[in-house]
Design an enzyme around this catalytic site. Structure first.
Site, PDB file in Angstrom:
ATOM      1  CE1 TYR A  34      -3.638   2.557   0.670  1.00  0.00           C
ATOM      2  CE2 TYR A  34      -2.359   3.211   2.594  1.00  0.00           C
ATOM      3  CZ  TYR A  34      -3.402   3.437   1.711  1.00  0.00           C
ATOM      4  OH  TYR A  34      -4.196   4.540   1.863  1.00  0.00           O
ATOM      5  CD  GLU A  56      -8.495   7.150   5.780  1.00  0.00           C
ATOM      6  OE1 GLU A  56      -8.546   7.069   7.031  1.00  0.00           O
ATOM      7  OE2 GLU A  56      -7.476   6.901   5.130  1.00  0.00           O
ATOM      8  CD1 TRP A  64      -4.136   1.540   5.734  1.00  0.00           C
ATOM      9  CD2 TRP A  64      -6.303   2.021   5.729  1.00  0.00           C
ATOM     10  NE1 TRP A  64      -4.560   1.571   4.422  1.00  0.00           N
ATOM     11  CE2 TRP A  64      -5.881   1.867   4.390  1.00  0.00           C
ATOM     12  CE3 TRP A  64      -7.643   2.336   5.982  1.00  0.00           C
ATOM     13  CZ2 TRP A  64      -6.744   2.012   3.306  1.00  0.00           C
ATOM     14  CZ3 TRP A  64      -8.507   2.473   4.898  1.00  0.00           C
ATOM     15  CH2 TRP A  64      -8.062   2.308   3.586  1.00  0.00           C
TER      16      TRP A  64
END
Length: 228
Positions: A34, A56, A64
């Site tokens: 990522y 988010e 995350w």
């Protein structure tokens, strides 16, 4: 690069390939991919922007990494985050999603995603695209830190621009879009370059931002600024 040459305060860590990266990128392979391929790349695609802001919101209170590992499940559940389709979800769709073990089953966040899809259509009607709306809040170069090290990054949880973005979204009826969520969105979608100084990805992101054509809004709410 010799590991001993990396000062701890820099926040850099060596990856398996021997290149220095932001410290958070080397803790899990998913984070590494990522970090290298997505985080900070400037985005003008409305679908991707909508997806990221929704995810988010789902991350609130979670890591995350949890969301990243469920991202494909979220895409399947929310019609690949095509907000025109999500805007048509009904109460029965919400109940169906609450039974989906592959996503975060939080009623408020699911309902917020459906609501935000409807609000996204309104923004597109007003501005022409989500991208032109969001890119209004790219910070002025003068407001950005001269150098980003670990300590600086850890303090960059919100900004004047992310607070203004969150306020504008809430005024339009969006949910789960506070200043911290908005800033994380800005970091990920390339409105800022928060890769650490010395990170192998920083120069690439700087180059991509330099060549990126900023979307223009139909109704300008923010004056153009010199870009970092």
């Amino acid at each position: 690069m010799d590991p001993a040459s990396i000062a701890p305060e820099s926040g850099l860590a060596l990856g398996a390939d021997g290149r220095p990266r932001c410290f958070w990128a080397t803790s899990h392979a998913d984070y590494g991919a990522y970090h290298d391929e997505e985080w900070g790349v400037p985005v003008a695609d409305d679908r991707i922007l909508f997806e990221k802001l929704c995810l988010e919101g789902f991350q609130s209170g979670l890591s995350w990494l949890t969301i990243l590992r469920k991202r494909e499940n979220f895409r399947d559940a929310f019609e690949n985050f095509e907000f025109e389709k999500v805007a048509e979800f009904t109460r029965s769709d919400v109940e169906r999603l609450l039974r989906n073990p592959g996503i975060v089953r939080h009623r408020g966040k699911i309902e917020a995603t459906v609501n935000n899809a409807r609000r996204a259509l309104e923004v597109v009607s007003e501005y022409g695209s989500l991208a032109s709306f969001f890119w209004q809040w790219e910070p002025d170069k003068a407001s950005r830190p001269d150098r980003i090290d670990r300590q600086t990054l850890l303090t960059l949880t919100a900004s004047r621009e992310s607070t203004a973005m969150a306020k504008a979204l809430k005024k339009r009826g969006w949910r789960f879009v506070g200043p911290t969520t908005a800033y994380a969105f800005m970091q990920a979608m390339g409105l800022v370059n928060d890769h650490l100084g010395g990170c192998c990805a920083r120069a690439r992101i700087r180059s991509l931002r330099a060549g990126f054509v900023r979307p223009r809004a139909r109704s300008a709410a923010w004056s153009p600024n010199p870009r970092s």
